[in-house]
Design a protein around this motif. Structure first.
Motif, short mmCIF file in Angstrom:
data_model
loop_
_atom_site.label_atom_id
_atom_site.label_comp_id
_atom_site.label_asym_id
_atom_site.label_seq_id
_atom_site.Cartn_x
_atom_site.Cartn_y
_atom_site.Cartn_z
N SER A 4 0.96 -1.14 -0.05
CA SER A 4 0.00 0.03 0.07
C SER A 4 0.84 1.17 0.03
O SER A 4 1.71 1.40 0.84
N TYR A 5 0.57 2.18 -0.93
CA TYR A 5 1.57 3.24 -1.11
C TYR A 5 1.22 4.26 0.25
O TYR A 5 2.03 4.92 0.67
N ARG A 160 -5.76 6.86 -14.01
CA ARG A 160 -4.88 7.43 -13.49
C ARG A 160 -4.37 7.24 -11.89
O ARG A 160 -3.22 7.00 -11.72
N ILE A 161 -5.38 7.58 -11.27
CA ILE A 161 -5.44 7.36 -9.95
C ILE A 161 -4.88 5.76 -9.48
O ILE A 161 -3.91 5.50 -8.94
N GLY A 166 -2.28 2.21 -7.16
CA GLY A 166 -2.82 0.89 -7.13
C GLY A 166 -4.45 1.05 -6.84
O GLY A 166 -4.86 1.88 -6.25
N ASN A 167 -5.13 -0.11 -7.44
CA ASN A 167 -6.57 -0.15 -7.28
C ASN A 167 -7.16 -0.12 -5.51
O ASN A 167 -7.95 0.53 -5.25
N THR A 168 -6.31 -0.84 -4.98
CA THR A 168 -6.92 -0.73 -3.24
C THR A 168 -6.63 0.61 -2.65
O THR A 168 -7.72 1.05 -2.05
N ARG A 172 -9.49 3.42 -1.65
CA ARG A 172 -9.64 3.92 -0.31
C ARG A 172 -9.59 5.44 -0.40
O ARG A 172 -10.51 6.27 0.33
N PHE A 173 -8.94 6.22 -1.48
CA PHE A 173 -8.98 7.79 -1.38
C PHE A 173 -10.39 7.99 -2.07
O PHE A 173 -10.96 8.98 -1.56
N PHE A 174 -10.90 7.32 -3.10
CA PHE A 174 -12.22 7.71 -3.42
C PHE A 174 -13.17 7.68 -2.44
O PHE A 174 -14.02 8.47 -2.55
#
Length: 181
Positions: A4-5, A160-161, A166-168, A172-174
């Protein structure tokens, strides 16, 4: 498991934010500096190792410099003073190592956060986001996210996000942005 970034960024940020306190201990010639700095080095090294950063070995190498004093034939009082001196010389190198790791991650995380904010704002303005209190929020967010990834105008934001963090983490941000409403 995918790294996780966001978690990596938060862990590195936590580590780098402890540096001013360590420098203050050194400034005050507080002997607690030695134990706190050694603990910081060990914790940072362990975090880097856990997250598969090869720089964990560099952190261990820096930490080893604190122990060189134990091999010198000097009195204990002078050993502590020498250890503080060596630690003081190492602080910049250690924090710079962490800074160089965090900087590119921070750039990606900030850009992804801004894009998520923009995406949600546009989606709200176009009535794409319509939260139903009777619907399971997690399922709704997943469904909405998948819809946005294929949406004609908004997919560029979602993709782009996702490419940045990454998707996870993107999801989470979304979700965080949607919940702010």
């Amino acid at each position: 498991m995918i790294k996780s970034y966001i978690n990596t960024y938060e862990g590195l940020k936590k580590s780098i934010n402890q540096i001013p306190d360590l420098v203050n201990l050194l400034r005050d010639k507080n002997k607690k500096f030695i134990t706190d700095f050694e603990l910081w080095l060990t914790n940072t090294e362990n975090f880097l190792k856990k997250n598969n950063f090869s720089e964990c070995s560099e952190m261990a190498g820096l930490r080893s410099r604190l122990y060189l004093v134990n091999f010198e034939d000097i009195r204990t009082v002078n050993k502590k003073k020498k250890q503080m001196e060596i630690g003081g010389e190492m602080v910049y190198s250690a924090q710079n190592l962490v800074y160089n790791l965090i900087q590119p991650i921070e750039d990606k995380v900030k850009e992804a956060k801004e894009l998520a904010n923009e995406l949600v704002s546009i989606a709200y303005k176009n009535n794409i986001i319509q939260i139903n209190p009777n619907e399971d929020y997690t399922n709704y967010i997943h469904s909405l996210w998948n819809h946005l990834k294929t949406h004609e105008q908004l997919s560029k934001y979602a993709l782009r996000i996702t490419s940045l963090i990454g998707n996870t983490d993107a999801l989470r941000f979304f979700a965080e942005e949607v919940s702010k409403g």
